[in-house]
Design a protein around this motif. Structure first.
Motif, PDB file in Angstrom:
ATOM      1  N   SER A  47     -30.850   1.724  73.106  1.00  0.00           N
ATOM      2  CA  SER A  47     -31.770   2.375  74.038  1.00  0.00           C
ATOM      3  C   SER A  47     -31.918   3.842  73.638  1.00  0.00           C
ATOM      4  O   SER A  47     -31.058   4.401  72.960  1.00  0.00           O
ATOM      5  N   SER A  48     -32.996   4.456  74.107  1.00  0.00           N
ATOM      6  CA  SER A  48     -33.184   5.878  73.813  1.00  0.00           C
ATOM      7  C   SER A  48     -32.523   6.772  74.851  1.00  0.00           C
ATOM      8  O   SER A  48     -32.533   7.992  74.728  1.00  0.00           O
ATOM      9  N   CYS A  49     -31.918   6.149  75.868  1.00  0.00           N
ATOM     10  CA  CYS A  49     -31.230   6.900  76.910  1.00  0.00           C
ATOM     11  C   CYS A  49     -30.095   6.036  77.458  1.00  0.00           C
ATOM     12  O   CYS A  49     -30.323   4.885  77.852  1.00  0.00           O
ATOM     13  N   VAL A  50     -28.884   6.591  77.452  1.00  0.00           N
ATOM     14  CA  VAL A  50     -27.721   5.826  77.938  1.00  0.00           C
ATOM     15  C   VAL A  50     -26.864   6.709  78.841  1.00  0.00           C
ATOM     16  O   VAL A  50     -26.901   7.932  78.743  1.00  0.00           O
ATOM     17  N   PRO A  51     -26.044   6.084  79.691  1.00  0.00           N
ATOM     18  CA  PRO A  51     -25.117   6.870  80.513  1.00  0.00           C
ATOM     19  C   PRO A  51     -24.097   7.582  79.619  1.00  0.00           C
ATOM     20  O   PRO A  51     -23.572   6.997  78.664  1.00  0.00           O
ATOM     21  N   ALA A  52     -23.825   8.818  79.914  1.00  0.00           N
ATOM     22  CA  ALA A  52     -22.868   9.610  79.123  1.00  0.00           C
ATOM     23  C   ALA A  52     -21.487   8.963  79.104  1.00  0.00           C
ATOM     24  O   ALA A  52     -20.754   9.088  78.120  1.00  0.00           O
ATOM     25  N   GLU A  53     -21.146   8.249  80.163  1.00  0.00           N
ATOM     26  CA  GLU A  53     -19.816   7.636  80.278  1.00  0.00           C
ATOM     27  C   GLU A  53     -19.530   6.607  79.183  1.00  0.00           C
ATOM     28  O   GLU A  53     -18.368   6.324  78.899  1.00  0.00           O
ATOM     29  N   ILE A  54     -20.577   6.036  78.555  1.00  0.00           N
ATOM     30  CA  ILE A  54     -20.326   5.036  77.510  1.00  0.00           C
ATOM     31  C   ILE A  54     -20.209   5.666  76.123  1.00  0.00           C
ATOM     32  O   ILE A  54     -19.891   4.975  75.160  1.00  0.00           O
ATOM     33  N   LEU A  55     -20.429   6.957  76.035  1.00  0.00           N
ATOM     34  CA  LEU A  55     -20.329   7.645  74.741  1.00  0.00           C
ATOM     35  C   LEU A  55     -18.886   8.114  74.530  1.00  0.00           C
ATOM     36  O   LEU A  55     -18.585   9.300  74.466  1.00  0.00           O
ATOM     37  N   VAL A  56     -18.005   7.136  74.422  1.00  0.00           N
ATOM     38  CA  VAL A  56     -16.572   7.380  74.280  1.00  0.00           C
ATOM     39  C   VAL A  56     -16.060   6.497  73.150  1.00  0.00           C
ATOM     40  O   VAL A  56     -16.393   5.313  73.079  1.00  0.00           O
ATOM     41  N   GLN A  57     -15.248   7.070  72.289  1.00  0.00           N
ATOM     42  CA  GLN A  57     -14.681   6.318  71.174  1.00  0.00           C
ATOM     43  C   GLN A  57     -13.599   5.353  71.655  1.00  0.00           C
ATOM     44  O   GLN A  57     -12.900   5.633  72.622  1.00  0.00           O
ATOM     45  N   THR A  58     -13.473   4.238  70.932  1.00  0.00           N
ATOM     46  CA  THR A  58     -12.390   3.290  71.178  1.00  0.00           C
ATOM     47  C   THR A  58     -11.183   3.771  70.395  1.00  0.00           C
ATOM     48  O   THR A  58     -11.175   3.728  69.178  1.00  0.00           O
ATOM     49  N   LEU A  59     -10.181   4.250  71.089  1.00  0.00           N
ATOM     50  CA  LEU A  59      -8.988   4.768  70.438  1.00  0.00           C
ATOM     51  C   LEU A  59      -7.791   3.844  70.605  1.00  0.00           C
ATOM     52  O   LEU A  59      -6.719   4.112  70.072  1.00  0.00           O
ATOM     53  N   ASP A  60      -7.996   2.740  71.338  1.00  0.00           N
ATOM     54  CA  ASP A  60      -6.904   1.797  71.562  1.00  0.00           C
ATOM     55  C   ASP A  60      -6.503   1.116  70.261  1.00  0.00           C
ATOM     56  O   ASP A  60      -7.325   0.907  69.368  1.00  0.00           O
ATOM     57  N   ASN A  61      -5.249   0.777  70.174  1.00  0.00           N
ATOM     58  CA  ASN A  61      -4.714  -0.040  69.092  1.00  0.00           C
ATOM     59  C   ASN A  61      -4.297  -1.380  69.679  1.00  0.00           C
ATOM     60  O   ASN A  61      -4.079  -1.482  70.888  1.00  0.00           O
ATOM     61  N   PRO A  62      -4.167  -2.393  68.853  1.00  0.00           N
ATOM     62  CA  PRO A  62      -3.702  -3.672  69.370  1.00  0.00           C
ATOM     63  C   PRO A  62      -2.378  -3.508  70.129  1.00  0.00           C
ATOM     64  O   PRO A  62      -1.511  -2.735  69.730  1.00  0.00           O
ATOM     65  N   PHE A  63      -2.294  -4.212  71.233  1.00  0.00           N
ATOM     66  CA  PHE A  63      -1.122  -4.270  72.087  1.00  0.00           C
ATOM     67  C   PHE A  63      -0.849  -2.972  72.851  1.00  0.00           C
ATOM     68  O   PHE A  63       0.217  -2.825  73.447  1.00  0.00           O
ATOM     69  N   ASP A  64      -1.818  -2.034  72.871  1.00  0.00           N
ATOM     70  CA  ASP A  64      -1.668  -0.865  73.731  1.00  0.00           C
ATOM     71  C   ASP A  64      -1.659  -1.347  75.184  1.00  0.00           C
ATOM     72  O   ASP A  64      -2.378  -2.263  75.555  1.00  0.00           O
ATOM     73  N   VAL A  65      -0.863  -0.721  75.998  1.00  0.00           N
ATOM     74  CA  VAL A  65      -0.784  -1.059  77.408  1.00  0.00           C
ATOM     75  C   VAL A  65      -1.659  -0.086  78.177  1.00  0.00           C
ATOM     76  O   VAL A  65      -1.620   1.114  77.958  1.00  0.00           O
ATOM     77  N   ASP A  66      -2.494  -0.627  79.073  1.00  0.00           N
ATOM     78  CA  ASP A  66      -3.363   0.244  79.892  1.00  0.00           C
ATOM     79  C   ASP A  66      -2.568   1.009  80.916  1.00  0.00           C
ATOM     80  O   ASP A  66      -1.594   0.618  81.424  1.00  0.00           O
TER      81      ASP A  66
END
Length: 153
Positions: A134-153
Protein backbone atom coordinates in the motif's frame (compact mmCIF):
# COMPACT_ATOMS: atom_id res chain seq x y z
CA UNK A 1 20.40 -20.84 14.87
CA UNK A 2 20.84 -20.19 11.16
CA UNK A 3 19.71 -17.20 9.08
CA UNK A 4 19.14 -17.14 5.33
CA UNK A 5 20.99 -14.11 3.99
CA UNK A 6 20.50 -15.12 0.35
CA UNK A 7 17.96 -13.62 -2.06
CA UNK A 8 16.38 -17.04 -2.65
CA UNK A 9 15.03 -19.67 -0.24
CA UNK A 10 17.39 -22.31 1.06
CA UNK A 11 16.64 -25.83 2.23
CA UNK A 12 17.38 -26.83 5.81
CA UNK A 13 17.59 -30.61 6.28
CA UNK A 14 17.39 -32.02 9.78
CA UNK A 15 19.04 -35.43 10.10
CA UNK A 16 18.56 -38.21 10.85
CA UNK A 17 15.23 -38.52 9.10
CA UNK A 18 15.80 -35.99 6.30
CA UNK A 19 13.13 -33.59 7.59
CA UNK A 20 13.16 -30.64 5.17
CA UNK A 21 12.31 -27.00 5.80
CA UNK A 22 12.30 -24.20 3.23
CA UNK A 23 13.85 -21.09 4.74
CA UNK A 24 12.83 -17.85 3.04
CA UNK A 25 15.23 -14.90 2.68
CA UNK A 26 15.97 -13.30 6.08
CA UNK A 27 14.18 -16.09 7.97
CA UNK A 28 15.92 -17.63 10.98
CA UNK A 29 15.66 -21.27 11.98
CA UNK A 30 16.62 -22.71 15.32
CA UNK A 31 16.91 -26.28 16.53
CA UNK A 32 16.52 -26.95 20.22
CA UNK A 33 17.55 -30.36 21.49
CA UNK A 34 18.76 -32.21 24.55
CA UNK A 35 20.48 -35.49 25.36
CA UNK A 36 20.24 -37.86 28.27
CA UNK A 37 23.02 -37.65 30.84
CA UNK A 38 26.22 -39.27 29.66
CA UNK A 39 25.44 -38.95 25.93
CA UNK A 40 28.03 -37.00 23.96
CA UNK A 41 26.70 -34.17 21.79
CA UNK A 42 27.93 -34.93 18.28
CA UNK A 43 25.78 -32.47 16.35
CA UNK A 44 27.25 -30.91 13.25
CA UNK A 45 26.20 -28.81 10.28
CA UNK A 46 27.17 -28.97 6.65
CA UNK A 47 26.64 -25.86 4.53
CA UNK A 48 26.05 -26.46 0.85
CA UNK A 49 25.39 -23.93 -1.88
CA UNK A 50 21.67 -23.60 -1.10
CA UNK A 51 21.27 -26.15 1.68
CA UNK A 52 22.13 -26.61 5.31
CA UNK A 53 22.24 -30.14 6.65
CA UNK A 54 22.08 -30.32 10.43
CA UNK A 55 22.75 -33.67 12.09
CA UNK A 56 21.33 -34.00 15.58
CA UNK A 57 20.87 -37.52 16.86
CA UNK A 58 18.53 -36.64 19.71
CA UNK A 59 15.06 -37.98 20.36
CA UNK A 60 14.19 -34.68 22.02
CA UNK A 61 14.48 -31.98 19.34
CA UNK A 62 12.26 -29.23 18.00
CA UNK A 63 12.49 -26.64 15.25
CA UNK A 64 11.19 -23.09 15.11
CA UNK A 65 11.34 -20.66 12.20
CA UNK A 66 11.02 -16.88 12.55
CA UNK A 67 9.89 -15.34 9.28
CA UNK A 68 10.75 -11.75 8.31
CA UNK A 69 7.93 -9.27 8.01
CA UNK A 70 7.32 -6.98 5.01
CA UNK A 71 9.24 -4.14 6.67
CA UNK A 72 12.32 -6.35 7.19
CA UNK A 73 12.27 -7.15 3.47
CA UNK A 74 11.80 -3.48 2.58
CA UNK A 75 14.81 -2.45 4.68
CA UNK A 76 16.90 -5.19 3.07
CA UNK A 77 15.83 -4.05 -0.41
CA UNK A 78 16.68 -0.41 0.13
CA UNK A 79 19.99 -1.14 1.87
CA UNK A 80 21.36 -4.13 -0.05
CA UNK A 81 19.94 -3.29 -3.47
CA UNK A 82 19.83 0.48 -3.20
CA UNK A 83 22.65 1.34 -0.81
CA UNK A 84 20.32 3.32 1.48
CA UNK A 85 21.61 1.99 4.80
CA UNK A 86 21.66 5.25 6.75
CA UNK A 87 24.62 6.80 8.49
CA UNK A 88 26.45 5.30 11.46
CA UNK A 89 24.44 7.47 13.85
CA UNK A 90 21.10 7.69 12.02
CA UNK A 91 18.92 5.01 10.46
CA UNK A 92 15.48 5.48 8.92
CA UNK A 93 13.98 3.48 11.80
CA UNK A 94 15.18 6.25 14.15
CA UNK A 95 13.11 8.80 12.23
CA UNK A 96 9.81 6.94 11.85
CA UNK A 97 6.84 8.10 13.91
CA UNK A 98 5.55 5.64 16.50
CA UNK A 99 1.89 6.17 15.60
CA UNK A 100 -0.31 7.52 12.87
CA UNK A 101 0.20 6.68 9.22
CA UNK A 102 3.26 6.78 6.99
CA UNK A 103 2.99 7.25 3.25
CA UNK A 104 5.43 5.93 0.69
CA UNK A 105 6.53 9.50 -0.08
CA UNK A 106 7.09 10.28 3.62
CA UNK A 107 9.09 7.08 4.06
CA UNK A 108 11.26 7.93 1.04
CA UNK A 109 11.92 11.41 2.44
CA UNK A 110 12.93 9.94 5.82
CA UNK A 111 15.28 7.46 4.15
CA UNK A 112 16.99 10.29 2.27
CA UNK A 113 17.18 12.32 5.50
CA UNK A 114 18.81 9.35 7.26
CA UNK A 115 21.34 9.23 4.42
CA UNK A 116 22.19 12.88 4.89
CA UNK A 117 20.52 14.02 1.66
CA UNK A 118 20.41 13.08 -1.98
CA UNK A 119 18.54 10.05 -3.19
CA UNK A 120 16.07 8.49 -5.56
CA UNK A 121 12.86 9.14 -3.68
CA UNK A 122 10.62 7.73 -6.42
CA UNK A 123 12.50 4.38 -6.32
CA UNK A 124 12.31 4.32 -2.52
CA UNK A 125 8.57 5.08 -2.59
CA UNK A 126 7.95 2.35 -5.17
CA UNK A 127 9.87 -0.18 -3.03
CA UNK A 128 7.70 0.85 -0.07
CA UNK A 129 4.50 0.17 -2.02
CA UNK A 130 5.88 -3.09 -3.41
CA UNK A 131 6.84 -4.52 -0.02
CA UNK A 132 4.18 -2.96 2.22
CA UNK A 133 1.34 -3.54 -0.26
CA UNK A 134 0.00 0.00 0.00
CA UNK A 135 1.08 3.61 -0.38
CA UNK A 136 0.03 4.33 3.20
CA UNK A 137 0.36 2.08 6.25
CA UNK A 138 0.03 2.41 10.03
CA UNK A 139 3.34 3.45 11.59
CA UNK A 140 2.97 0.65 14.15
CA UNK A 141 3.72 -2.01 11.50
CA UNK A 142 7.01 -0.39 10.48
CA UNK A 143 8.97 -2.40 13.04
CA UNK A 144 11.76 -4.88 12.40
CA UNK A 145 11.46 -8.52 13.44
CA UNK A 146 14.24 -8.94 15.97
CA UNK A 147 13.01 -12.18 17.53
CA UNK A 148 15.10 -15.31 17.31
CA UNK A 149 13.74 -18.84 17.39
CA UNK A 150 12.56 -19.88 20.84
CA UNK A 151 12.55 -16.31 22.21
CA UNK A 152 10.03 -16.03 25.02
CA UNK A 153 7.51 -13.18 24.82
Amino acid sequence: MFENRFDEPIIFILEPGEVRYEISPLARIGVRYSFEAGIVDRTFAYMGERTIEFWCHSDDREVEIVEPNAFDLLLRDICVMGGYCGRPTVHVTDLLPSKGFVTAAEFATLVVEAEGGGGNESWLASKFVERMGSSCVPAEILVQTLDNPFDVD
